[in-house]
Motif scaffolding. Structure first.
Motif, PDB file in Angstrom:
ATOM      1  N   CYS A  45      84.039  18.328  43.856  1.00 43.17           N
ATOM      2  CA  CYS A  45      83.939  19.538  43.214  1.00 43.17           C
ATOM      3  C   CYS A  45      84.579  20.490  43.872  1.00 43.17           C
ATOM      4  CB  CYS A  45      82.439  20.084  43.816  1.00 43.17           C
ATOM      5  SG  CYS A  45      81.200  19.330  42.768  1.00 43.17           S
TER       6      CYS A  45
ATOM      7  N   CYS B 144      81.536  24.129  49.712  1.00 45.72           N
ATOM      8  CA  CYS B 144      81.341  23.365  48.393  1.00 45.72           C
ATOM      9  C   CYS B 144      79.945  23.669  47.718  1.00 45.72           C
ATOM     10  CB  CYS B 144      81.644  21.704  48.613  1.00 45.72           C
ATOM     11  SG  CYS B 144      81.301  21.170  47.057  1.00 45.72           S
TER      12      CYS B 144
ATOM     13  N   HIS C  20      83.903  15.195  49.548  1.00 45.30           N
ATOM     14  CA  HIS C  20      82.777  14.450  49.137  1.00 45.30           C
ATOM     15  C   HIS C  20      82.954  13.893  47.808  1.00 45.30           C
ATOM     16  CE1 HIS C  20      78.558  14.282  48.153  1.00 45.30           C
ATOM     17  NE2 HIS C  20      78.528  12.965  48.815  1.00 45.30           N
TER      18      HIS C  20
ATOM     19  N   CYS D 214      78.412  22.194  45.498  1.00 46.04           N
ATOM     20  CA  CYS D 214      77.924  21.043  44.807  1.00 46.04           C
ATOM     21  C   CYS D 214      76.818  20.494  45.968  1.00 46.04           C
ATOM     22  CB  CYS D 214      78.481  19.944  44.529  1.00 46.04           C
ATOM     23  SG  CYS D 214      79.564  20.535  42.941  1.00 46.04           S
ATOM     24  N   HIS D 215      77.174  20.065  47.164  1.00 40.02           N
ATOM     25  CA  HIS D 215      76.252  19.456  48.045  1.00 40.02           C
ATOM     26  C   HIS D 215      76.415  20.033  49.680  1.00 40.02           C
ATOM     27  CE1 HIS D 215      77.346  16.390  45.085  1.00 40.02           C
ATOM     28  NE2 HIS D 215      76.230  16.637  44.738  1.00 40.02           N
ATOM     29  N   GLY D 216      77.121  21.310  49.484  1.00 38.55           N
ATOM     30  CA  GLY D 216      76.979  21.973  50.887  1.00 38.55           C
ATOM     31  C   GLY D 216      78.179  21.712  52.020  1.00 38.55           C
ATOM     32  N   SER D 217      78.985  20.795  51.543  1.00 38.19           N
ATOM     33  CA  SER D 217      80.304  20.536  52.516  1.00 38.19           C
ATOM     34  C   SER D 217      80.871  22.058  52.990  1.00 38.19           C
ATOM     35  CB  SER D 217      81.189  19.682  52.085  1.00 38.19           C
ATOM     36  OG  SER D 217      80.527  18.325  52.037  1.00 38.19           O
TER      37      SER D 217
HETATM   38  S1  FES Z   1      81.295  17.454  46.215  1.00 39.03           S
HETATM   39 FE1  FES Z   1      81.429  18.872  47.821  1.00 39.03          FE
HETATM   40  S2  FES Z   1      79.692  18.434  48.990  1.00 39.03           S
HETATM   41 FE2  FES Z   1      79.596  17.022  47.399  1.00 39.03          FE
END
Ligand code: FES
Ligand SMILES: Cc1cc2nc3c(=O)[nH]c(=O)nc-3n(C[C@H](O)[C@H](O)[C@H](O)COP(=O)(O)OP(=O)(O)OC[C@H]3O[C@@H](n4cnc5c(N)ncnc54)[C@H](O)[C@@H]3O)c2cc1C
Length: 503
Positions: A455, A468, A452, A470-473
């Motif tokens: 991160c 992840c 994404h 940062c935003h949940g991937s």
């Molecule tokens: S950087 Fe991994 S979900 Fe945004």
């Protein structure tokens, strides 16, 4: 969890339709159902099985009670927002009740009371404020002084929210999928959407296999929107939550929803099972995604918590976890995707994503069919977040903290030492490698950089995936993207030669 609530083929060519819905969880199928009922032709695409996302992991409390509290919502967003929020969730639960009746869906839908139980660690004033606020908003609520099993000894205060509900989520989705097929909608599984573009009044959805769906409107109901790079993801934060199911003698626990006032809170409900036994579904022990890898211990703690309160609890039959996306200003993101005309999104589910998905069915359908909804502003995806929300700062620290990890040392000296089911980060020059050995003993090496926004991903040994923070991937051991916002797999990585040499 390999689930599919309905058989569906993969998309094998280019098709046209009025509306394409991406994602077949509660949000996607609810929107698809309402649009098909309005006579629109609908195509539903899902990258996995139909209904195989977070909806298959939910505990499915359908609540008008707000998990952050109406008092907090009023303080940040005002009375009108809170009033409209209540109307939206109450109407959506009524709608689900009507749908399961009209469509004859055998999904254990039941109206029950919901108890918000005071925990000893919380001041009683928290309940007083919520009670006062709900009364002003004319939200049905009652002050209760009868102890529930979830009160600590000597405590008995709770708030009762009448006419909440529970439902069996995959049975409900299976019923929606059948109803959709009867209305001529087309459902496609194993069809990953890679891009969505608006072009001169036509919206084109392109899949990983290169097929296209052309539509007037697109609804992105992928839990975490895969079409938006940044705008939504900085306004919500991913949390992992844990749940277990255990048997209990039929009638031993009142059929109700229970939440306590802790943060993170515990949530409990009943699921009828047989003439002799019910199942109690207990959830909680949440943490920010990717920031802990102790799922088994958290589930043990959840079980201990439950057994202390329900000593007659029988064997635990299932243990699992999933992810919720917490919107910073308390309501989800449902509506027109920022800067798009014909693309709509549903996200920001928090612990109320089932009710959120039901609201989406009504709200997005109104936006597509009549161009407006009374609840538009409450859920507007493009809304600005009030600056007085301190949490915003905390949630946005995660990416900064995370990028510093690129400089950190390796977690393991050699990837050869990984045991089956284990995953670790390995440093190779300036790069981080996500190394794991799956339960069959195969070693997988991928770039640890989330596809994404880059991160560093973290291993989740309970679910055997990379999360992840940062935003949940989420990514499978073989690198496949399992959960958005990432769509592409983790990049391949070579075996870090320097680390092998170090052995
Ligand atoms: S950087 Fe991994 S979900 Fe945004
Ligand atoms: C343990 C747990 C307990 C919970 N308890 C409750 C509760 O009691 N009450 C409540 O209201 N909520 C609860 N929630 C939250 C709720 O379950 C979720 O918010 C809700 O199910 C989300 O539904 P959804 O349709 O948005 O997403 P999903 O069900 O995840 O559906 C999204 C679908 O999109 C598909 N998809 C993703 N990317 C792509 C792509 N690129 N192309 C094609 N398809 C794609 C996925 O495969 C998936 O099937 C709980 C969640 C968990 C994990």
């Amino acid at each position: 969890m390999d689930v599919s609530v309905a058989d569906a083929p993969a998309l094998s060519g280019t098709v046209g339709t009025d509306v394409v819905v991406v994602g077949s969880g509660i949000a996607g199928l609810s929107v698809a159902y309402e649009l098909a009922s309005h006579g629109r032709s609908v195509v539903v695409l899902d990258r996995g099985g139909i209904g195989s996302g977070m909806t298959a992991r939910t505990t499915a409390h359908l609540a008008t009670a707000l998990d952050d509290g109406y008092d907090a919502l009023v303080r940040v967003r005002g009375h009108d927002c809170a009033r409209h929020y209540y109307q939206s969730v109450a109407t959506a639960i009524d709608r689900a009740e009507a749908i399961q009746r009209i469509e004859h869906i055998d999904c254990d839908f039941q109206r029950v009371d919901g108890y918000w139980v005071l925990a000893p660690e919380t001041p009683a004033s928290e309940l007083d404020q919520e009670l006062d606020c709900c009364r002003k908003l004319i939200i049905p609520i009652e002050n209760c002084v009868e102890p529930t099993p979830f009160h600590a000894k000597g405590q008995m205060r709770s708030l009762r929210f009448p006419r909440q509900a529970r439902v069996h989520p995959t049975k409900y989705l299976a019923g929606l999928a059948s109803a959709l097929e009867r209305r001529g909608a087309k459902l496609y599984a194993d069809t990953c959407v890679e891009s969505i573009h608006e072009h001169h009044g036509d919206t084109v959805v392109t899949t990983a296999s290169g097929h296209e769906v052309h539509a007037a409107d697109v609804v992105v109901a992928t839990n975490s929107p895969v079409n938006v790079q940044v705008a939504i993801h900085t306004k919500q934060a991913p949390y992992r939550t844990y749940a277990l199911a255990a048997k209990i003698a039929a009638g031993a626990l009142e059929d109700a929803l229970y939440w306590d006032t802790l943060d993170p809170y515990h949530y409990v409900r009943l699921q009828p099972f047989s003439a002799d036994e019910d199942i109690v579904i207990i959830g909680g022990e949440d943490h920010k995604s990717g920031e802990a890898n102790d799922g088994a211990q958290r589930l043990d703690a959840l079980e201990r918590w439950a057994r202390e309160r329900l000593p007659d609890l029988r064997e635990v039959t299932h243990r699992w976890s999933g992810q919720v996306l917490e919107p910073i200003d308390f309501t989800g993101f449902i509506g027109r995707s920022p800067d798009e005309e014909h693309v709509f999104i549903v996200s920001g589910d928090s612990g109320q994503g089932i009710t959120n998905g039901l609201v989406a069915g009504l709200l997005v359908t109104d936006l597509i069919t009549i161009g407006a909804s009374p609840w538009e502003e409450v859920y507007a995806p493009a809304r600005k977040i009030h600056k007085n929300i301190g949490e915003l700062i905390n949630e946005n620290i995660t990416p900064l903290k995370n990028f510093a990890e690129y400089l950190a040392a390796s977690e393991i000296a050699s990837v050869e030492r990984l045991r089956p089911g284990e995953g670790r980060l390995v440093r190779s020059g300036l790069k981080k490698i996500a190394a794991c050995r799956d339960r069959n003993g195969h070693l997988h090496l991928h770039s640890a950089s989330c596809t994404h926004l880059g991160c560093v991903v973290h291993w989740n040994s309970l679910e055997q995936c990379w999360d992840c923070p940062c935003h949940g991937s989420q990514f499978a051991p073989d690198g496949t993207a399992l959960n958005g916002p990432a769509v592409s797999p983790l990049g391949e990585a070579d075996k870090p030669a320097n680390l092998e040499a170090a052995e």
